[in-house]
Write a protein that holds these residues in place. Structure first.
Motif, PDB file in Angstrom:
ATOM      1  N   THR A 144       0.837  -1.204   0.000  1.00 44.22           N
ATOM      2  CA  THR A 144       0.000   0.000   0.000  1.00 44.22           C
ATOM      3  C   THR A 144       0.868   1.248   0.000  1.00 44.22           C
ATOM      4  OG1 THR A 144      -1.255  -1.289   1.603  1.00 44.22           O
ATOM      5  CG2 THR A 144      -2.078   0.919   1.076  1.00 44.22           C
ATOM      6  N   PRO A 145       0.755   2.080  -1.037  1.00 44.42           N
ATOM      7  CA  PRO A 145       1.515   3.335  -1.013  1.00 44.42           C
ATOM      8  C   PRO A 145       1.084   4.186   0.175  1.00 44.42           C
ATOM      9  CG  PRO A 145       0.555   2.968  -3.184  1.00 44.42           C
ATOM     10  CD  PRO A 145      -0.039   1.951  -2.256  1.00 44.42           C
ATOM     11  N   ARG A 146       2.059   4.761   0.880  1.00 41.05           N
ATOM     12  CA  ARG A 146       1.743   5.592   2.037  1.00 41.05           C
ATOM     13  C   ARG A 146       2.185   7.034   1.803  1.00 41.05           C
ATOM     14  NH1 ARG A 146      -1.758   5.714   5.503  1.00 41.05           N
ATOM     15  NH2 ARG A 146      -1.414   3.689   6.439  1.00 41.05           N
ATOM     16  N   THR A 174       3.970   9.748  -1.185  1.00 42.29           N
ATOM     17  CA  THR A 174       4.510  10.037  -2.513  1.00 42.29           C
ATOM     18  C   THR A 174       5.142  11.422  -2.497  1.00 42.29           C
ATOM     19  OG1 THR A 174       2.867   8.658  -3.616  1.00 42.29           O
ATOM     20  CG2 THR A 174       3.985  10.282  -4.973  1.00 42.29           C
ATOM     21  N   THR A 220       6.715  14.124  -5.037  1.00 41.67           N
ATOM     22  CA  THR A 220       6.700  14.407  -6.469  1.00 41.67           C
ATOM     23  C   THR A 220       7.538  15.638  -6.775  1.00 41.67           C
ATOM     24  OG1 THR A 220       4.397  13.663  -6.358  1.00 41.67           O
ATOM     25  CG2 THR A 220       5.149  14.596  -8.447  1.00 41.67           C
ATOM     26  N   THR A 247       7.847   6.970  -4.409  1.00 41.47           N
ATOM     27  CA  THR A 247       6.698   6.512  -3.621  1.00 41.47           C
ATOM     28  C   THR A 247       7.167   5.427  -2.667  1.00 41.47           C
ATOM     29  OG1 THR A 247       5.018   7.053  -5.266  1.00 41.47           O
ATOM     30  CG2 THR A 247       4.455   5.334  -3.709  1.00 41.47           C
ATOM     31  N   LEU A 248       6.759   5.535  -1.408  1.00 42.01           N
ATOM     32  CA  LEU A 248       7.149   4.556  -0.392  1.00 42.01           C
ATOM     33  C   LEU A 248       5.894   3.955   0.233  1.00 42.01           C
ATOM     34  CD1 LEU A 248       9.955   6.767   1.178  1.00 42.01           C
ATOM     35  CD2 LEU A 248      10.305   4.770  -0.285  1.00 42.01           C
ATOM     36  N   ASN A 249       5.979   2.681   0.581  1.00 44.71           N
ATOM     37  CA  ASN A 249       4.806   1.942   1.063  1.00 44.71           C
ATOM     38  C   ASN A 249       4.751   1.850   2.575  1.00 44.71           C
ATOM     39  OD1 ASN A 249       4.060   1.337  -1.609  1.00 44.71           O
ATOM     40  ND2 ASN A 249       5.458  -0.407  -1.660  1.00 44.71           N
ATOM     41  N   SER A 250       3.528   1.587   3.076  1.00 46.65           N
ATOM     42  CA  SER A 250       3.409   1.273   4.498  1.00 46.65           C
ATOM     43  C   SER A 250       4.078  -0.085   4.738  1.00 46.65           C
ATOM     44  CB  SER A 250       1.941   1.248   4.919  1.00 46.65           C
ATOM     45  OG  SER A 250       1.205   0.449   4.048  1.00 46.65           O
ATOM     46  N   SER A 298       7.040  -0.509   5.888  1.00 48.10           N
ATOM     47  CA  SER A 298       8.413  -0.436   5.373  1.00 48.10           C
ATOM     48  C   SER A 298       9.348   0.254   6.350  1.00 48.10           C
ATOM     49  CB  SER A 298       8.463   0.357   4.058  1.00 48.10           C
ATOM     50  OG  SER A 298       7.650  -0.212   3.076  1.00 48.10           O
ATOM     51  N   HIS A 323      -0.918   9.236   1.598  1.00 46.99           N
ATOM     52  CA  HIS A 323      -2.101   8.482   1.201  1.00 46.99           C
ATOM     53  C   HIS A 323      -2.826   7.980   2.448  1.00 46.99           C
ATOM     54  CE1 HIS A 323      -0.505   8.594  -2.858  1.00 46.99           C
ATOM     55  NE2 HIS A 323       0.656   8.206  -2.363  1.00 46.99           N
TER      56      HIS A 323
END
Length: 251
Positions: free
Chosen positions: A2-4, A6, A8, A26-29, A31, A64
């Motif tokens: 799940t992306p958490r 971003t 940009t 983009t980094l995920n939960s 992690s 997110h």
């Protein structure tokens, strides 16, 4: 996954010199991310920009499934904290509840429950009534994690959290981070000891002003990427020398 978070096209300057250029990731939960790069590569600046503590010239930060202000907790380097401030471990954790209390709401049973939970997750129950200045370095570091947990943050930004911790303190701190990760958090920590990256982190974000690479440690933390990040050749059997002066602190 799940992306958490971003980021940009982020450009951030320090003393009018661009420290981070047009960085997108983009980094995920779930992690634990090591933020790795040479001194002056913009690590502290990037963490502060994500936290909203320094302005970005270009780009944006998107959280997110959460509101950026409450979702992000920033833990500075230990030397940036006034450890003589008279507050107990529990008092520090309680500070994490204040943003959500607003002006009029009383500290209630739910706040107490979350504070106790934060002390439990960081294994500080036994030290709850101790002044923060009477703690060891590793306990001080975990006390700030407790405050971040009490804030119910989803994203933890840690500036060199392992610096100066001995082996035991490092393991205890790492254990607390793994609990956070398991509960779905995203943790991004700047880290300069390259040797310990694989044992401590499952993801890496390599920067040298620009993004070099980002991804799972096993795939991304390669000699080629490290050489690119530090702009140097690593001869077999040796590793880059690190001078232990930190980036200047943005005031």
């Amino acid at each position: 996954m799940t992306p958490r978070l971003t980021i940009t096209d982020a450009t951030v300057s320090y003393n009018r010199v661009p420290a981070v250029h047009h960085l997108s990731v983009t980094l995920n939960s779930h992690s634990l991310v090591a933020l790795v790069g040479p001194n002056g590569a913009g690590k502290t600046t990037l963490l502060k920009a994500i936290a909203g503590l320094v302005p970005m010239e270009t780009g944006k930060v998107t959280v997110h499934g959460g509101n950026r202000k409450n979702a992000i907790a920033y833990v500075p380097q230990r030397e940036a904290v006034d450890w003589d401030f008279p507050i107990t471990v529990r008092g520090l954790a309680e500070m994490g509840r204040y943003p959500s209390l607003g002006l009029w709401r009383k500290f209630g049973a739910e706040d107490d429950r979350i504070v106790e939970e934060s002390l439990h997750v960081t294994e500080l129950e036994a030290f709850a009534d101790r002044q923060i200045k009477a703690l060891s370095g590793g306990q001080q570091q975990r006390a700030f994690l407790a405050r971040a947990w009490a804030q119910q943050a989803e994203i933890y930004l840690l500036d060199e959290p392992f610096t100066g911790l001995d082996r035991n303190a490092q393991e205890a701190f790492s254990g607390a981070l793994h609990k956070l990760r398991k509960s779905g958090k995203l943790i991004i920590a700047s880290h300069h000891d390259l040797k310990s990256v694989p044992e401590l982190f499952d993801h890496v974000l390599l920067i040298n002003g620009e993004l070099v690479a980002s991804g799972p440690t096993s795939e991304t933390f390669t000699t080629a990427n490290i050489e690119k990040t530090f702009a140097m050749k690593i001869f077999s059997g040796s590793e880059p020398h690190h001078h232990h002066h930190h980036e200047p602190h943005a005031s």
